[in-house]
Design an enzyme around this catalytic site. Sequence first.
Site, mmCIF file in Angstrom:
data_model
loop_
_atom_site.group_PDB
_atom_site.id
_atom_site.type_symbol
_atom_site.label_atom_id
_atom_site.label_comp_id
_atom_site.label_asym_id
_atom_site.label_seq_id
_atom_site.Cartn_x
_atom_site.Cartn_y
_atom_site.Cartn_z
ATOM 1 N N ARG A 235 0.853 -1.178 0.000
ATOM 2 C CA ARG A 235 0.000 0.000 0.000
ATOM 3 C C ARG A 235 0.896 1.236 0.000
ATOM 4 O O ARG A 235 1.958 1.239 0.626
ATOM 5 C CB ARG A 235 -0.919 0.022 1.225
ATOM 6 C CG ARG A 235 -2.034 -1.021 1.204
ATOM 7 C CD ARG A 235 -3.036 -0.727 0.095
ATOM 8 N NE ARG A 235 -4.184 -1.625 0.124
ATOM 9 C CZ ARG A 235 -4.276 -2.744 -0.583
ATOM 10 N NH1 ARG A 235 -3.265 -3.117 -1.365
ATOM 11 N NH2 ARG A 235 -5.363 -3.488 -0.518
ATOM 12 N N GLU A 264 -4.394 7.516 -4.910
ATOM 13 C CA GLU A 264 -4.643 6.841 -6.192
ATOM 14 C C GLU A 264 -5.975 7.317 -6.767
ATOM 15 O O GLU A 264 -6.961 7.399 -6.028
ATOM 16 C CB GLU A 264 -4.650 5.320 -5.988
ATOM 17 C CG GLU A 264 -3.299 4.795 -5.520
ATOM 18 C CD GLU A 264 -3.315 3.291 -5.226
ATOM 19 O OE1 GLU A 264 -4.360 2.637 -5.441
ATOM 20 O OE2 GLU A 264 -2.281 2.793 -4.765
ATOM 21 N N HIS A 283 -1.564 0.336 -9.830
ATOM 22 C CA HIS A 283 -2.157 -0.619 -8.884
ATOM 23 C C HIS A 283 -2.759 -1.819 -9.634
ATOM 24 O O HIS A 283 -3.906 -2.207 -9.428
ATOM 25 C CB HIS A 283 -3.226 0.053 -8.018
ATOM 26 C CG HIS A 283 -3.447 -0.659 -6.714
ATOM 27 N ND1 HIS A 283 -3.820 -0.023 -5.560
ATOM 28 C CD2 HIS A 283 -3.338 -1.977 -6.377
ATOM 29 C CE1 HIS A 283 -3.948 -0.885 -4.572
ATOM 30 N NE2 HIS A 283 -3.658 -2.091 -5.056
#
Length: 317
Positions: A235, A264, A283
Site C-alpha cells: 500500500r 490513487e 495498482h
Amino acid sequence: MSAQAVAQAASDLGAALGERTHVLVSPGDDADIAFVSRDVTGLSTKHEVLPHTQAFHDAMRNAPSLRWVHAHSAGADRPVYGELRARGVEVTTSSGANAGVVVQTALAGVLMLARQFPQLMAAQRAHAWSPLVGSGLPRDLAGQTAVIVGWGPIGQGLGALLAALGLRVVSVRGSEAAAAAPAHESFSYEQLHTVLPRADWLLLACPLSERTRGLVDAAALALMPAGARLVNVSRGEVVDEAALVDALRNGALSGSYLDVFAHEPLPAGSPLWNLPNVIVTPHTAGHSDGNEARVATMFLDNLRRWVRGEQLLNRVA
C-alpha cells in the site's frame, strides 16, 4: 452481490446455501450478506470512489441487517470496511487469491531494475544505441540481500523466487504466528531499522495497519546502502512518498518499482511519473483473468462456513 457476480456463481450459490431459504436482493434493499466483487469496485480507488461503486457502498451502509461482507481484495483498508466493522459487521477478504500474480509482477520489477530496463527503454525511445558496457555494468543479483516486509502468501512466494536467484532473504513480519518460522533471518516490523543497512532490495508486501503506516520514512531510507532499490506492491501509505522522491532524486536510492501510491490515481503532477529510475504501474500488480474465479471460490467456501455456523476464513481482525 452484483448482477454479474450472481450470473457467474448462480449454480454454485445454491449448492453453497443448501436448503437454507434465501433471496438475492439488489443494492438498496436490506441484506445480511454482501459480496463486493471486482466489477463492483471497477476503476474506483479508495481515494476516489466512482458513482457505481459509491452506490454499492451506500447500500451496505444502509442495510441494517448486514452481518458479513466479503471483499474481492486482499486488504480491507477502504473506509467503508472500517465503518462496517465499527458497527459489528464481519469483514473477510480474498487474501491469497492474486498472490501468485503479485509475486510475478514484483519479481518483474526487481528484474527490470536490476537489468537497468528504465535506462534501456529510455534509450530505445531516443533511438540511441547505448550498451550497458558503456554506462556501468549491473551488479549480479546473486549475493545481494533482499529484505521483504510482510511474510504472507506474497512475501513467501517472492522470497522463494529471490532465494532461487541467489539472493539472501531477510523477512520482516507482523507476527511470529503469521507463518511457519522461516529458515532465514526474520524480524518484527519494529526491528526494520536494524536490517536496512544490509538491504540491497527493500520489498514491501505487507498489509496496511497502524504498525506499517509510514513504516518506510526518511530515516529508514537513509539507512539503506548506496545503490539500494525499493519495490512496493503493498500500500502506498507504508512509504513516506515525499521522502522516497527525495531519495530517488539525490541518488540515495538507485531505483524503485511502485504499483501503489499515497493517493490513487497517482496525480498527474507527481514527480514519480518522470523520474528516470522509477517504474510506475497503476495498482495492477494483482490483475489477471483468473482472479475472478479464485475470489468467487473463496466467497463460496466462506458462504458454506456461514451457513454451518463455522468461523470464516480471512477475517479482518
